[in-house]
Write a protein that holds these residues in place. Structure first.
Motif, PDB file in Angstrom:
ATOM      1  N   LEU A  43      -7.373  47.812  25.792  1.00 36.60           N
ATOM      2  CA  LEU A  43      -6.366  48.558  25.042  1.00 36.60           C
ATOM      3  C   LEU A  43      -6.312  50.011  25.495  1.00 36.60           C
ATOM      4  N   ILE A  44      -7.478  50.647  25.660  1.00 28.65           N
ATOM      5  CA  ILE A  44      -7.482  52.054  26.077  1.00 28.65           C
ATOM      6  C   ILE A  44      -7.155  52.194  27.559  1.00 28.65           C
ATOM      7  N   SER A  45      -7.133  51.064  28.270  1.00 27.18           N
ATOM      8  CA  SER A  45      -6.698  51.074  29.674  1.00 27.18           C
ATOM      9  C   SER A  45      -5.200  50.857  29.784  1.00 27.18           C
ATOM     10  N   GLU A  46      -4.496  50.980  28.629  1.00 24.46           N
ATOM     11  CA  GLU A  46      -3.037  50.926  28.547  1.00 24.46           C
ATOM     12  C   GLU A  46      -2.455  49.528  28.678  1.00 24.46           C
ATOM     13  N   LEU A  47      -3.262  48.485  28.481  1.00 25.29           N
ATOM     14  CA  LEU A  47      -2.702  47.143  28.402  1.00 25.29           C
ATOM     15  C   LEU A  47      -2.192  46.920  26.982  1.00 25.29           C
ATOM     16  N   SER A  48      -1.017  46.386  26.859  1.00 28.66           N
ATOM     17  CA  SER A  48      -0.454  46.131  25.541  1.00 28.66           C
ATOM     18  C   SER A  48      -1.152  44.934  24.910  1.00 28.66           C
ATOM     19  N   PRO A  49      -1.120  44.827  23.579  1.00 31.76           N
ATOM     20  CA  PRO A  49      -1.707  43.648  22.921  1.00 31.76           C
ATOM     21  C   PRO A  49      -1.100  42.350  23.438  1.00 31.76           C
ATOM     22  N   GLU A  50       0.202  42.379  23.745  1.00 29.86           N
ATOM     23  CA  GLU A  50       0.857  41.190  24.266  1.00 29.86           C
ATOM     24  C   GLU A  50       0.278  40.797  25.627  1.00 29.86           C
ATOM     25  N   ALA A  51       0.042  41.790  26.472  1.00 29.23           N
ATOM     26  CA  ALA A  51      -0.520  41.515  27.792  1.00 29.23           C
ATOM     27  C   ALA A  51      -1.948  40.990  27.677  1.00 29.23           C
ATOM     28  N   ILE A  52      -2.716  41.565  26.750  1.00 33.10           N
ATOM     29  CA  ILE A  52      -4.089  41.103  26.534  1.00 33.10           C
ATOM     30  C   ILE A  52      -4.081  39.656  26.042  1.00 33.10           C
ATOM     31  N   ALA A  53      -3.162  39.365  25.136  1.00 34.32           N
ATOM     32  CA  ALA A  53      -3.057  38.009  24.604  1.00 34.32           C
ATOM     33  C   ALA A  53      -2.728  37.016  25.706  1.00 34.32           C
ATOM     34  N   GLN A  54      -1.822  37.409  26.595  1.00 36.46           N
ATOM     35  CA  GLN A  54      -1.426  36.514  27.683  1.00 36.46           C
ATOM     36  C   GLN A  54      -2.570  36.291  28.665  1.00 36.46           C
TER      37      GLN A  54
END
Length: 255
Positions: free
Chosen positions: A102-113
């Motif tokens: 998250l603090i590396s600027e990945l969105s929650p949606e991207a993390i979920a994917q």
């Protein structure tokens, strides 16, 4: 979160400009035709669209490029989290990984994917981070960070083993693949005076600040799909040669 970029350095500079011009939040709110709580929240969250940032600059009579130049001269100092917060993260490796992404600027949606998470999983992780006062949840699972970034993790703290493992793996991959990725990799040892080492430390600090500042600027001007994460590892420390290069007795040496 695609348009919500962290602009801590820029907002810090904006605050300095407001103070220098004698402009209060209530004055700025009147000029922008919004409520004073909206302005306070804007500066507290340090998070807004580029169009709003340009509007702020126009009202204050400065150009965005000038603001960026001023901000670039202000060091981006890493902040530490409370020790209890690091301990809580260390006790939950998955939560730590979620926060790191998250603090590396990945969105929650991207993390979920990437991690095959459900919407419920994402919400529960965000909720745990809110409990630790690392983020504040808003409507429709939106959020903003409540901690300053970049974060300086305690090298000898609760996350020590994780940090060692990540950096060892990263350096191994960089060493093995730098000829493929064309990324620079340097490793050397020489004899130096304390005076020269002090100067080199200062130069490394400047490179680190440049790395952070350029990342902040890229996140303002480029859409998410044109950005990808990079990691920089740099250290300058005494090197005990005999510790790393042991010599067996000649007749006992391995061949």
């Amino acid at each position: 979160m695609s348009e919500q970029r962290y602009r801590g350095g820029l907002f810090h500079t904006l605050k300095q400009i407001l103070k220098a011009q004698g402009v209060r939040y209530c004055d700025l709110a009147e000029l922008m035709q919004v409520s004073e709580p909206t302005i306070k929240r804007l500066f507290q969250e340090e998070d807004c669209k580029l169009s709003r940032l340009i509007e702020l600059c126009d009202i204050l009579g400065i150009k965005l490029n000038d603001l960026i130049e001023l901000a670039s001269k202000t060091p981006t100092e890493p902040k530490q989290l409370p020790l209890t917060t690091e301990q809580a993260l260390a006790a939950d490796p998955s939560l730590t990984s979620f926060f790191m992404l998250l603090i590396s600027e990945l969105s929650p949606e991207a993390i979920a994917q990437e991690s095959d998470l459900t919407e419920a999983d994402v919400y529960l992780y965000l909720r745990e981070l809110e409990k630790l006062e690392l983020i504040r949840l808003g409507r429709n699972d939106s959020f903003h960070f409540t901690v300053a970034r970049p974060i300086r993790w305690r090298v000898d703290g609760p996350l020590h083993d994780l940090l060692v493992r990540i950096n060892q793996q990263f350096i191994k991959e960089a060493l093995c693949n730098h000829h493929v990725t064309d990324s620079p990799f340097y490793s050397t040892s020489r004899l130096f005076s304390e005076h020269s080492i002090k100067q080199l430390h200062e130069e490394i600090d400047r490179i680190y600040q440049r790395f952070q500042q350029q990342a902040a600027l890229d996140q303002i001007y480029y859409p998410t799909d044109q950005l990808k994460p990079y990691k920089m590892v740099a250290t300058l420390t005494p090197f005990n040669l005999s510790h790393y290069f042991s010599v067996d007795r000649f007749n006992e040496r391995k061949q």
